[in-house]
Design a protein around this motif. Sequence first.
Motif, PDB file in Angstrom:
ATOM      1  N   ALA A  37       0.853  -1.194   0.000  1.00 61.84           N
ATOM      2  CA  ALA A  37       0.000   0.000   0.000  1.00 61.84           C
ATOM      3  C   ALA A  37       0.885   1.240   0.000  1.00 61.84           C
ATOM      4  CB  ALA A  37      -0.898   0.000   1.218  1.00 61.84           C
ATOM      5  N   THR A  38       0.657   2.123  -0.973  1.00 59.30           N
ATOM      6  CA  THR A  38       1.424   3.363  -1.025  1.00 59.30           C
ATOM      7  C   THR A  38       0.515   4.586  -1.054  1.00 59.30           C
ATOM      8  OG1 THR A  38       1.589   3.187  -3.433  1.00 59.30           O
ATOM      9  CG2 THR A  38       3.437   2.337  -2.154  1.00 59.30           C
ATOM     10  N   ALA A  39      -0.595   4.514  -1.787  1.00 61.32           N
ATOM     11  CA  ALA A  39      -1.485   5.666  -1.938  1.00 61.32           C
ATOM     12  C   ALA A  39      -2.839   5.457  -1.272  1.00 61.32           C
ATOM     13  CB  ALA A  39      -1.697   5.967  -3.421  1.00 61.32           C
ATOM     14  N   ALA A  40      -3.164   4.215  -0.981  1.00 61.42           N
ATOM     15  CA  ALA A  40      -4.464   3.851  -0.417  1.00 61.42           C
ATOM     16  C   ALA A  40      -4.354   2.421   0.103  1.00 61.42           C
ATOM     17  CB  ALA A  40      -5.541   3.939  -1.500  1.00 61.42           C
ATOM     18  N   PRO A  41      -5.329   1.978   0.906  1.00 62.77           N
ATOM     19  CA  PRO A  41      -5.269   0.581   1.347  1.00 62.77           C
ATOM     20  C   PRO A  41      -5.314  -0.361   0.144  1.00 62.77           C
ATOM     21  CG  PRO A  41      -7.316   1.634   2.087  1.00 62.77           C
ATOM     22  CD  PRO A  41      -6.506   2.665   1.390  1.00 62.77           C
ATOM     23  N   THR A  42      -4.678  -1.503   0.282  1.00 62.85           N
ATOM     24  CA  THR A  42      -4.679  -2.467  -0.822  1.00 62.85           C
ATOM     25  C   THR A  42      -6.096  -2.987  -1.062  1.00 62.85           C
ATOM     26  OG1 THR A  42      -4.324  -4.428   0.560  1.00 62.85           O
ATOM     27  CG2 THR A  42      -2.342  -3.236  -0.210  1.00 62.85           C
ATOM     28  N   PRO A  71     -17.647   9.605  -0.984  1.00 65.23           N
ATOM     29  CA  PRO A  71     -16.907   9.259   0.226  1.00 65.23           C
ATOM     30  C   PRO A  71     -17.189  10.223   1.386  1.00 65.23           C
ATOM     31  CG  PRO A  71     -15.486   9.149  -1.689  1.00 65.23           C
ATOM     32  CD  PRO A  71     -16.760   9.787  -2.133  1.00 65.23           C
ATOM     33  N   ASP A  72     -17.346   9.648   2.577  1.00 68.01           N
ATOM     34  CA  ASP A  72     -17.660  10.431   3.759  1.00 68.01           C
ATOM     35  C   ASP A  72     -16.912   9.815   4.945  1.00 68.01           C
ATOM     36  OD1 ASP A  72     -18.789  11.675   5.991  1.00 68.01           O
ATOM     37  OD2 ASP A  72     -20.846  11.401   5.314  1.00 68.01           O
ATOM     38  N   ALA A  73     -16.058  10.596   5.572  1.00 66.65           N
ATOM     39  CA  ALA A  73     -15.267  10.103   6.702  1.00 66.65           C
ATOM     40  C   ALA A  73     -16.145   9.615   7.847  1.00 66.65           C
ATOM     41  CB  ALA A  73     -14.319  11.188   7.185  1.00 66.65           C
ATOM     42  N   LYS A  74     -17.325  10.188   8.001  1.00 71.44           N
ATOM     43  CA  LYS A  74     -18.218   9.816   9.102  1.00 71.44           C
ATOM     44  C   LYS A  74     -18.778   8.406   8.959  1.00 71.44           C
ATOM     45  CE  LYS A  74     -19.611  14.573   9.844  1.00 71.44           C
ATOM     46  NZ  LYS A  74     -20.656  15.547   9.608  1.00 71.44           N
ATOM     47  N   THR A  75     -18.900   7.921   7.739  1.00 70.13           N
ATOM     48  CA  THR A  75     -19.467   6.585   7.511  1.00 70.13           C
ATOM     49  C   THR A  75     -18.422   5.576   7.034  1.00 70.13           C
ATOM     50  OG1 THR A  75     -20.109   7.170   5.249  1.00 70.13           O
ATOM     51  CG2 THR A  75     -21.761   7.505   6.994  1.00 70.13           C
ATOM     52  N   ALA A  76     -17.164   5.962   7.059  1.00 72.71           N
ATOM     53  CA  ALA A  76     -16.087   5.097   6.565  1.00 72.71           C
ATOM     54  C   ALA A  76     -15.933   3.851   7.424  1.00 72.71           C
ATOM     55  CB  ALA A  76     -14.780   5.871   6.532  1.00 72.71           C
ATOM     56  N   MET A  78     -13.094   2.196   7.267  1.00 72.20           N
ATOM     57  CA  MET A  78     -11.655   2.110   7.490  1.00 72.20           C
ATOM     58  C   MET A  78     -11.098   3.482   7.890  1.00 72.20           C
ATOM     59  SD  MET A  78     -10.776  -0.398   4.239  1.00 72.20           S
ATOM     60  CE  MET A  78      -9.081  -0.671   4.722  1.00 72.20           C
ATOM     61  N   PRO A  79     -11.495   3.989   9.061  1.00 70.55           N
ATOM     62  CA  PRO A  79     -11.023   5.320   9.466  1.00 70.55           C
ATOM     63  C   PRO A  79      -9.508   5.420   9.604  1.00 70.55           C
ATOM     64  CG  PRO A  79     -12.162   4.234  11.274  1.00 70.55           C
ATOM     65  CD  PRO A  79     -12.368   3.386  10.054  1.00 70.55           C
ATOM     66  N   LYS A  84      -4.306   7.692   7.546  1.00 68.15           N
ATOM     67  CA  LYS A  84      -3.009   7.442   6.909  1.00 68.15           C
ATOM     68  C   LYS A  84      -2.899   8.035   5.506  1.00 68.15           C
ATOM     69  CE  LYS A  84       0.258   3.727   5.953  1.00 68.15           C
ATOM     70  NZ  LYS A  84       0.547   2.295   6.122  1.00 68.15           N
ATOM     71  N   TYR A  85      -3.953   7.893   4.688  1.00 73.97           N
ATOM     72  CA  TYR A  85      -3.893   8.269   3.271  1.00 73.97           C
ATOM     73  C   TYR A  85      -4.754   9.475   2.901  1.00 73.97           C
ATOM     74  CZ  TYR A  85      -2.189   3.445   3.037  1.00 73.97           C
ATOM     75  OH  TYR A  85      -1.505   2.268   3.242  1.00 73.97           O
ATOM     76  N   GLY A  86      -5.659   9.852   3.786  1.00 67.53           N
ATOM     77  CA  GLY A  86      -6.624  10.892   3.458  1.00 67.53           C
ATOM     78  C   GLY A  86      -7.898  10.275   2.915  1.00 67.53           C
ATOM     79  N   LEU A  87      -8.946  11.076   2.838  1.00 72.40           N
ATOM     80  CA  LEU A  87     -10.236  10.605   2.339  1.00 72.40           C
ATOM     81  C   LEU A  87     -10.163  10.375   0.833  1.00 72.40           C
ATOM     82  CD1 LEU A  87     -13.236  10.032   3.050  1.00 72.40           C
ATOM     83  CD2 LEU A  87     -13.690  12.430   2.520  1.00 72.40           C
ATOM     84  N   MET A  88     -10.709   9.280   0.395  1.00 72.14           N
ATOM     85  CA  MET A  88     -10.765   8.978  -1.032  1.00 72.14           C
ATOM     86  C   MET A  88     -11.503  10.109  -1.758  1.00 72.14           C
ATOM     87  SD  MET A  88     -12.394   5.572  -2.699  1.00 72.14           S
ATOM     88  CE  MET A  88     -12.550   5.375  -4.444  1.00 72.14           C
TER      89      MET A  88
END
Length: 111
Positions: A37-42, A71-76, A78-79, A84-88
């Motif tokens: 994983a470099t830019a986002a989770p695998t 995408p919404d951080a509140k319903t993610a 994988m917080p 680690k990578y920021g919100l998609m």
Amino acid sequence: MQKFMLLCLSAFYLYGASSGETLFNGNCVSCHTTGDATAAPTSIEVQKNYKKVYASKEKFVEFMATWVGKPDAKTALMPEAIAKYGLMPELGYDASALKDIASYLYDAPLK
């Protein structure tokens, strides 16, 4: 002749691949690799985490397609990945394409 054979093999591969697989491999793997994983989770991490919460394919596909569409951080689910990578980013794919991708990801034999 070699170019022709390569073109034929590519056509057979694309013909045999599902639209979700083609969309996933053409778009999502640029960030969601199957390696490190470099830019986002695998893609493996995503599949595993989503299946923990949504074991049924129907629920998995519905939630993933909806969430990736906006995408919404509140319903993610994988917080820690957001930390680690920021919100998609919002990608602008239509709901049908997102459901095809999510369906492929649910069934994909990722290891």
